[in-house]
Scaffold this motif. Structure first.
Motif, short mmCIF file in Angstrom:
data_model
loop_
_atom_site.label_atom_id
_atom_site.label_comp_id
_atom_site.label_asym_id
_atom_site.label_seq_id
_atom_site.Cartn_x
_atom_site.Cartn_y
_atom_site.Cartn_z
N LEU A 389 3.56 -1.03 -6.08
CA LEU A 389 4.02 -1.81 -7.22
C LEU A 389 3.96 -0.97 -8.50
O LEU A 389 4.70 -1.20 -9.43
N VAL A 451 6.29 -6.91 -6.26
CA VAL A 451 6.57 -5.73 -5.44
C VAL A 451 7.75 -4.98 -6.05
O VAL A 451 8.67 -5.57 -6.59
N TYR A 457 8.24 -5.15 1.22
CA TYR A 457 7.44 -6.31 1.60
C TYR A 457 6.64 -6.05 2.87
O TYR A 457 5.46 -6.41 2.97
N ASP A 469 8.95 -11.79 -4.27
CA ASP A 469 8.51 -10.51 -4.80
C ASP A 469 7.05 -10.51 -5.24
O ASP A 469 6.49 -9.47 -5.54
N ALA A 471 3.19 -10.27 -5.28
CA ALA A 471 2.13 -9.70 -4.44
C ALA A 471 0.77 -10.27 -4.84
O ALA A 471 -0.09 -10.52 -3.99
N TYR A 495 0.79 -13.96 -0.24
CA TYR A 495 0.40 -13.13 -1.37
C TYR A 495 -1.06 -13.41 -1.69
O TYR A 495 -1.63 -14.42 -1.25
#
Length: 695
Positions: A389, A451, A457, A469, A471, A495
């Motif tokens: 990230l 992310v 992913y 998206d 995390a 997540y």
């Protein structure tokens, strides 16, 4: 150029201002004129332009720098120190007057650095005022502009000195001889001097017609804004808290508290009315976009400190210290210079973000990062997913597709290899309470980390159901509540979720701001996840927390892709401050403060939402508004001090600092910083020149 002394009280002569200095903006970089006399060097237009430019340079040591941030925002209700903060004793009020020197960067308030920095700044201003005043070769317009700038800056620097240390020595002429027996001027007299300088500045700017923004330079409206701030401080601190009147300035000496507030309101209203100079953005986030970061183009900026876009230029750097070591000028502490003397910029983007590998092992990994040539850039063969990230390298391989995914442009928003400051529970609660109606919640707080690409992913092997998206998500919820348990069940395998308190991974130890502390190690949530992947200091609240995002670079620059320093200008004064100065003055003089507060809140409303309040106007409401608008902008400690709220708010909202504060029986010691011990050791009149009480 050889007159260099070891203590700032033994100040240097005028010619020494040329030693190794550079201008603070692009309008001129002065040449090093070693061996020339000041009279010769400043006998030309270029020489004087460079001298005026040098007056701005020192502000870069305070604004946008870690140590200045520690002295102006920390030890308040809004922030805690993080895992490896370098000023923990300052933040918790356990520091002393000891001068720790440049070698100590583990825990250093940098008070001796700043004492020297600001006195060097005022001495350069004194020289500039002298030589500009004496110049016969400048046009009247240029001379007035330069005198407006230099009087503004001298007032600006003394305003910092007096609010940090109280009574301070005051010099308004160049220091050409050693000062062995300095005299401290009472702070109400220093305020008189500051206001005299500001009024001169306004008059000079008005005569020059200098009323438009230009990178790196003060002007007429900046001076009016500074006057509004100084008058507010004079009313709330000098008059209301200390019970004193301004001295040494006939214009203000007879003013009552109410009259000082009224004068502050007059100045604030004048700036508000200058709509061709400053106005509001419809979208609050635009204030902080790097597309608008330049002080002279930002619509809401009233005055700012310029950083050149070319980070490698020495224009962005501080001059060396006047103090010598081995015959050479010393460096300022690296907490102030950040990247040294070969390049420089603002460090604000580094200060409020969590540790980049705060995921510990819970995200797993799939190989190392590498550059475009395939060279491995990480020794650790097990990649921590959170680095995908926020990675300083250029590419990460996708475990799903095998292709290389570019991630360097996602680096800055997510983290560092260190954690300096994190929002307090109080600040998070204040922002969260406005999230449905106020733009400043979303533009200020980074509550979720995304992310870098959907193709990464599947790299998160412990979150096989990751579909969006997100995390990491931070929730202002008690994780042990029914709502928290439901959120945690939903997030499982999708997540990581961290709660304000409670649950498997709390950011704080409590939902009570009076007792909450950043967690240092998450508990083992084996009852939910069946393993120990969260049992790491890196996932505790002191490393993993919702960041403050308004200072982050949001424009990717491939030249400086690691983002370890920024070219973002430091905006010192913004238009919203004038509304809150006006509101505070109205509160104290019987005006409609609530209407002014709501006018600002309406400017910050989410489209279609009512962001006004019916709460009775109070200083607490104004301080709440200032917290939401200005958090991190190097004002909070001074706001709490001048309003008499420092001790109260720390006891209510900052358990890291409340212990030391509560131990001060006088309730006054921590309203002033101690004079650095090196200065106390250097003077020859210790019976007259006293240390601040309690230190």
């Amino acid at each position: 150029m050889t007159i260099m002394k070891t203590k700032i009280f033994f100040t240097i002569a005028a010619s020494a201002v040329m030693f190794g200095m550079t201008s603070c903006s692009d309008f001129l970089t002065e040449d090093n004129k070693v061996g020339e006399t000041a009279e010769l060097s400043y006998s030309t237009p270029n020489g004087l332009e460079g001298l005026v430019a040098d007056c701005y340079t020192f502000a870069r040591g305070w604004y946008g720098k870690e140590a200045g941030l520690g002295l102006s925002e920390m030890g308040t209700d809004l922030f805690y120190y993080g895992y490896d903060n370098k000023q923990k004793s300052l933040c918790s009020y356990t520091f002393t007057s000891a001068s720790l020197g440049n070698g100590n960067t583990a825990d250093n308030p940098c008070l001796d650095d700043y004492w020297e920095l600001f006195y060097c700044a005022t001495d350069v201003c004194n020289n500039a005022i002298k030589y500009v005043s004496d110049a016969t070769f400048l046009s009247a317009t240029t001379k007035n502009q330069y005198l407006g700038e230099t009087h503004f800056l001298r007032a600006f620097y003394y305003f910092h000195l007096v609010n940090i240390w109280g009574d301070v020595p005051y010099f308004d002429t160049p220091t050409t001889a050693q000062v062995f027996k300095p005299v401290r001027m009472a702070e109400n007299k220093v305020y008189g001097k500051i206001l005299e300088d500001i009024d001169k500045s306004i008059a000079y700017f008005d005569e020059a017609g200098y009323k438009t923004k230009e990178d790196g330079r003060a002007n007429y409206w900046a001076a009016r804004a500074l006057k509004a701030r100084v008058l507010l401080y004079a009313a709330s601190w000098i008059s209301e808290q200390l019970g004193l009147q301004i001295e040494g300035n006939d214009e203000y000496a007879s003013m009552s508290t109410a009259q000082l507030y009224a004068a502050a309101k007059t100045e604030a209203e004048a700036v508000i009315g200058a709509s061709d100079y400053a106005s509001f953005y419809t979208n609050y986030a635009d204030v902080w976009s790097m597309k608008n970061e330049s002080y002279n183009t930002n619509k809401e900026a009233l005055f700012g400190i310029t950083y050149s876009q070319d980070l490698k230029t020495t224009v962005n750097c501080l001059p060396k210290r006047y103090r010598l070591s081995g015959g050479s000028p010393m460096d300022y502490n690296s907490l102030i210079t950040r990247t040294g003397y070969s390049r420089g910029g603002s460090a604000m983007l580094l200060m409020f973000v969590p540790m980049w590998n705060n995921g510990a092992d819970d995200f797993g990994g799939s190989g190392t990062g590498h550059d475009k040539n395939g060279n491995i850039t990480e020794k650790d063969k097990t990649r921590i997913f959170i680095r995908s990230l926020a990675d300083a390298t250029s590419y990460l391989p996708s475990s799903e597709t095998g292709e290389d995914i570019f991630v360097a442009d996602k680096y800055s928003p997510y983290g560092r290899g260190f954690t300096r400051y994190l929002p307090s529970l109080r600040l998070w609660q204040l922002l969260d309470s406005r999230k449905a109606t106020d733009q400043r919640y979303e533009a200020t707080l980074l509550t979720h980390y995304d992310v870098a690409s959907p193709k990464l992913y599947k790299n998160a092997k412990n979150y096989p159901e990751m579909q969006q998206d997100t995390a990491i998500f931070y929730a202002m919820v008690d994780g042990n509540s029914a709502e928290g348990e439901a959120m945690q069940a939903w997030a499982k395998n999708k997540y990581r979720i961290q709660f304000a308190a409670g649950g498997d991974i709390p950011v704080y130890t409590s939902m009570d701001p009076a007792t909450a502390l950043p967690t240092e190690k998450a508990k083992n949530p084996s009852d939910v996840y069946g393993d120990k992947r969260y049992n790491s200091y890196k996932i505790g609240g002191w490393c993993s927390f919702p960041g403050i995002k308004k200072f982050l670079d949001n424009v990717y620059d491939p030249t400086y892709r690691t983002h370890d320093i920024s070219s973002r200008d430091a905006i010192v004064m913004r238009l919203p401050e004038m509304y809150l100065i006006k509101a505070e003055a109205e509160l104290k003089t019987g005006g409609d403060a609530l209407s002014t507060i709501n006018e600002l809140r309406s400017k910050r409303a989410i489209s279609g939402q009512d962001n006004t309040t019916n709460e009775a106007a109070s200083i607490d409401l104004i301080l709440e508004e200032r917290a939401i608008e200005f958090c991190g902008e190097q004002m909070r400690w001074f706001d709490l001090k001048r309003t008499g709220k420092l001790y109260e708010y720390i006891n209510k909202y900052n358990a890291q600092a409340s212990g030391a504060i509560s131990g001060d029986a006088t309730g006054k010691k921590f309203l002033y910083r101690p004079i650095p011990q090196s200065e106390m050791d250097a003077i020859q009149n210790p019976g007259e020149f006293k240390q601040n009480p309690g230190w």
